[in-house]
Design an enzyme around this catalytic site. Sequence first.
Site, PDB file in Angstrom:
ATOM      1  N   GLN A  78       1.073  -0.955   0.134  1.00 36.81           N
ATOM      2  CA  GLN A  78      -0.004  -0.313  -0.285  1.00 36.81           C
ATOM      3  C   GLN A  78       1.030   1.282   0.055  1.00 36.81           C
ATOM      4  O   GLN A  78       1.195   1.983   0.799  1.00 36.81           O
ATOM      5  CB  GLN A  78      -0.945  -0.519   1.501  1.00 36.81           C
ATOM      6  CG  GLN A  78      -1.928   1.626   1.241  1.00 36.81           C
ATOM      7  CD  GLN A  78      -2.789   1.156   0.177  1.00 36.81           C
ATOM      8  OE1 GLN A  78      -3.501   0.105  -0.079  1.00 36.81           O
ATOM      9  NE2 GLN A  78      -2.800   2.934  -0.260  1.00 36.81           N
ATOM     10  N   PHE A  79       1.629   1.475  -1.162  1.00 39.79           N
ATOM     11  CA  PHE A  79       2.273   3.146  -2.039  1.00 39.79           C
ATOM     12  C   PHE A  79       2.339   4.352  -0.383  1.00 39.79           C
ATOM     13  O   PHE A  79       2.663   5.169  -0.261  1.00 39.79           O
ATOM     14  CB  PHE A  79       2.380   3.243  -2.524  1.00 39.79           C
ATOM     15  CG  PHE A  79       3.106   4.230  -3.145  1.00 39.79           C
ATOM     16  CD1 PHE A  79       4.070   4.148  -3.117  1.00 39.79           C
ATOM     17  CD2 PHE A  79       2.465   5.168  -3.122  1.00 39.79           C
ATOM     18  CE1 PHE A  79       4.875   5.857  -3.310  1.00 39.79           C
ATOM     19  CE2 PHE A  79       3.354   6.867  -4.074  1.00 39.79           C
ATOM     20  CZ  PHE A  79       5.135   6.406  -4.087  1.00 39.79           C
ATOM     21  N   THR A  80       0.943   4.393  -0.542  1.00 41.92           N
ATOM     22  CA  THR A  80      -0.008   5.282   0.142  1.00 41.92           C
ATOM     23  C   THR A  80      -0.327   5.623   1.532  1.00 41.92           C
ATOM     24  O   THR A  80      -0.147   6.495   2.021  1.00 41.92           O
ATOM     25  CB  THR A  80      -1.666   5.540  -0.645  1.00 41.92           C
ATOM     26  OG1 THR A  80      -2.242   4.922   0.389  1.00 41.92           O
ATOM     27  CG2 THR A  80      -1.922   6.253  -1.600  1.00 41.92           C
TER      28      THR A  80
END
Length: 145
Positions: A78-80
Amino acid sequence: MKALLQRVRHARVEVAGEVVGAIDQGLLVLIGVEREDDQARADKLLHKLLNYRVFADAEGRMNRSLQDVGGGLLLVSQFTLAADTRSGLRPSFSSAAPPSQGEALYDYLLAQARRQHPQVACGRFGAEMQVHLQNDGPVTFLLES
């Protein structure tokens, strides 16, 4: 590393309509990798994920871990989660690890999890994913290593 863990009754991840990972009772964990992260931080985070007491004991208290209940672990990149949201109206990703570093540490965390826990599923790094879950409680914690 940041991990948003959710205690779930069941969860699954789909990519282009195909289920790529699914669990029944256990933890859905969204993983965010930051620039300063390394394997030692991944190891520390995994220890917490497997041993964090978020499941109810006989008295209804959160005294049992994922390993205690034998639940599934679903890891999703989950990059964000690495976003800096302290100011302005648009997230900054300057603290996020570059994709090659993020993927390497996510893959390392996944491999270590599979060595230490019998039920591990995952999403697909960098893919557009749809995550379906039934949060149990709801119980959600943000862990950082």
